[in-house]
Scaffold this motif. Sequence first.
Motif, mmCIF file in Angstrom:
data_model
loop_
_atom_site.group_PDB
_atom_site.id
_atom_site.type_symbol
_atom_site.label_atom_id
_atom_site.label_comp_id
_atom_site.label_asym_id
_atom_site.label_seq_id
_atom_site.Cartn_x
_atom_site.Cartn_y
_atom_site.Cartn_z
ATOM 1 N N LEU A 20 41.644 45.831 42.859
ATOM 2 C CA LEU A 20 40.903 44.716 43.439
ATOM 3 C C LEU A 20 40.363 43.797 42.351
ATOM 4 C CD1 LEU A 20 39.597 43.229 45.794
ATOM 5 C CD2 LEU A 20 37.695 44.864 45.680
ATOM 6 N N ALA A 21 39.812 44.381 41.286
ATOM 7 C CA ALA A 21 39.270 43.569 40.195
ATOM 8 C C ALA A 21 40.359 42.718 39.552
ATOM 9 C CB ALA A 21 38.613 44.469 39.153
ATOM 10 N N SER A 22 41.532 43.300 39.363
ATOM 11 C CA SER A 22 42.646 42.556 38.784
ATOM 12 C C SER A 22 43.066 41.409 39.692
ATOM 13 C CB SER A 22 43.825 43.499 38.543
ATOM 14 O OG SER A 22 44.954 42.790 38.071
ATOM 15 N N LYS A 23 43.102 41.684 40.979
ATOM 16 C CA LYS A 23 43.494 40.661 41.944
ATOM 17 C C LYS A 23 42.507 39.502 41.950
ATOM 18 C CE LYS A 23 44.619 40.218 46.867
ATOM 19 N NZ LYS A 23 44.682 40.944 48.160
ATOM 20 N N LEU A 24 41.216 39.826 41.901
ATOM 21 C CA LEU A 24 40.194 38.782 41.917
ATOM 22 C C LEU A 24 40.213 37.963 40.632
ATOM 23 C CD1 LEU A 24 37.178 40.735 43.471
ATOM 24 C CD2 LEU A 24 38.681 39.093 44.605
ATOM 25 N N GLU A 265 38.552 37.888 51.056
ATOM 26 C CA GLU A 265 38.251 38.820 49.976
ATOM 27 C C GLU A 265 36.762 39.085 49.800
ATOM 28 O OE1 GLU A 265 40.465 37.158 46.727
ATOM 29 O OE2 GLU A 265 42.112 38.545 47.048
ATOM 30 N N VAL A 266 35.899 38.182 50.263
ATOM 31 C CA VAL A 266 34.464 38.437 50.126
ATOM 32 C C VAL A 266 34.070 39.661 50.944
ATOM 33 C CG1 VAL A 266 32.158 37.561 50.639
ATOM 34 C CG2 VAL A 266 33.834 36.069 49.566
ATOM 35 N N ILE A 267 34.417 39.651 52.223
ATOM 36 C CA ILE A 267 34.025 40.779 53.068
ATOM 37 C C ILE A 267 34.794 42.035 52.688
ATOM 38 C CG2 ILE A 267 35.659 40.196 54.914
ATOM 39 C CD1 ILE A 267 32.124 41.713 55.294
ATOM 40 N N GLU A 268 36.073 41.893 52.321
ATOM 41 C CA GLU A 268 36.850 43.075 51.953
ATOM 42 C C GLU A 268 36.314 43.703 50.667
ATOM 43 O OE1 GLU A 268 40.958 41.998 51.860
ATOM 44 O OE2 GLU A 268 40.955 41.287 53.922
ATOM 45 N N SER A 269 35.937 42.861 49.703
ATOM 46 C CA SER A 269 35.416 43.377 48.436
ATOM 47 C C SER A 269 34.069 44.057 48.635
ATOM 48 C CB SER A 269 35.270 42.237 47.421
ATOM 49 O OG SER A 269 36.503 41.609 47.185
ATOM 50 N N GLY A 287 34.379 52.675 37.272
ATOM 51 C CA GLY A 287 34.755 51.815 36.149
ATOM 52 C C GLY A 287 33.845 50.604 36.100
ATOM 53 N N GLU A 288 32.894 50.623 35.181
ATOM 54 C CA GLU A 288 31.881 49.569 35.156
ATOM 55 C C GLU A 288 32.477 48.189 34.894
ATOM 56 O OE1 GLU A 288 28.649 50.514 32.613
ATOM 57 O OE2 GLU A 288 28.059 52.299 33.747
ATOM 58 N N ASP A 289 33.523 48.129 34.087
ATOM 59 C CA ASP A 289 34.150 46.827 33.835
ATOM 60 C C ASP A 289 34.675 46.224 35.136
ATOM 61 O OD1 ASP A 289 33.600 47.114 31.185
ATOM 62 O OD2 ASP A 289 35.637 47.668 30.585
ATOM 63 N N GLY A 295 31.454 42.423 41.326
ATOM 64 C CA GLY A 295 30.100 41.932 41.561
ATOM 65 C C GLY A 295 29.942 40.477 41.164
ATOM 66 N N GLY A 296 30.549 40.100 40.045
ATOM 67 C CA GLY A 296 30.480 38.712 39.601
ATOM 68 C C GLY A 296 31.176 37.773 40.563
ATOM 69 N N TYR A 297 32.311 38.216 41.090
ATOM 70 C CA TYR A 297 33.041 37.397 42.067
ATOM 71 C C TYR A 297 32.203 37.187 43.327
ATOM 72 C CZ TYR A 297 36.283 36.280 45.834
ATOM 73 O OH TYR A 297 36.878 35.702 46.925
ATOM 74 N N LEU A 298 31.593 38.271 43.813
ATOM 75 C CA LEU A 298 30.778 38.159 45.023
ATOM 76 C C LEU A 298 29.570 37.251 44.789
ATOM 77 C CD1 LEU A 298 30.875 41.874 46.236
ATOM 78 C CD2 LEU A 298 31.987 39.911 47.312
ATOM 79 N N GLU A 299 28.924 37.411 43.629
ATOM 80 C CA GLU A 299 27.754 36.585 43.336
ATOM 81 C C GLU A 299 28.130 35.105 43.271
ATOM 82 O OE1 GLU A 299 24.133 36.232 40.045
ATOM 83 O OE2 GLU A 299 25.932 37.405 39.583
ATOM 84 N N LYS A 300 29.217 34.804 42.578
ATOM 85 C CA LYS A 300 29.648 33.414 42.433
ATOM 86 C C LYS A 300 30.028 32.809 43.782
ATOM 87 C CE LYS A 300 33.211 30.568 40.207
ATOM 88 N NZ LYS A 300 34.403 30.593 39.310
ATOM 89 N N THR A 301 30.784 33.568 44.572
ATOM 90 C CA THR A 301 31.268 33.041 45.846
ATOM 91 C C THR A 301 30.137 32.857 46.842
ATOM 92 O OG1 THR A 301 33.380 34.163 45.480
ATOM 93 C CG2 THR A 301 32.914 33.405 47.714
#
Length: 328
Positions: A20-24, A265-269, A287-289, A295-301
Amino acid sequence: MDLPASQDFSEEAQLLVAGLASKLSNAPPQGSTSVSTYDTAWTSMISKPISGHQQWLFPLSFSYIFQSQNADGGWGDLITGVEVDDILNSMSALLALLKHRHKNPVINGDTLPQDIDFRITDTVSWLERKLRTWDVEATDHVCFEMLVPMHLQLLREFGFEFPFPGLPFLMKLHDEKVSSFDFHKAYKAKDTFLYPLEAFIGVLDFDELKTQLKNGNFTSSPASTAAYLIHASVWDEEAENYLQAVYKNGEGNGTGGFPSAFPSEVIESSWMLSTLLEAGFTAANLGEDHTTVIGGYLEKTLTSSKGTLSGRYQMQMIQQKQSSHYPY
């Protein structure tokens, strides 16, 4: 109930979160929401003027609807279906059948299936049976009190009436909901009550709603965006481009099927990450990275959208999670 964060589970969870992180990080927002009969039916009803002639914009969507009808005449999920979802799926699919039968001689396209009249009769019978036993007062579902009455009205325009015991109570809920709206706001500032837009056909002037489009769509909803294209008097290329992208990149993968939300992706993530954390995993396990990326994607969006989240699929997912009936 917490799940043991065993080594096997941890490895699977890490792979899921890493993917998921790679996709985002590397792709534009999309989502993996499954194909929806409801949204596919609405997109199948869009026609576009091309060289002076009307053409169905997504003819494969109608084929998808036609081929996915159940043997009992409806479009319900025979295993895990939610009753009101089954009703709305079948109402929207019936509208698609009726609209294609009515307009096909005018709009260029493939010859209608020979058994379309039989299919329509079967669906009408299915709806009559289902509505007769539907417990409206026990229904707790996002916007059903707006959507079912609108579909009943649209079906009435084709000559089909569906009286049923729960209709008076349903209309009471509908009238109470409508009385709470300030419709003038719809034309001035983005307002979440525009979801679902198809519930306001004949109520709002869709030509005045162009400024409410965001990235070519209304509330990430293919159905609402389709309703806008169908009922606006001027063709909107931005809205078409959005639907073409969903057609190609959504879970239907160009087969005609449309998801109930895109991007999602917001709700799925948030669903995935919160479920894993509630199940006993930690950021270190996952995996914290990767959790930092999500988390950064959700915060920004969510910051850019001022914390709003809309669309039929998203709202249903939130409602389901709040009721605690969700899988770990």
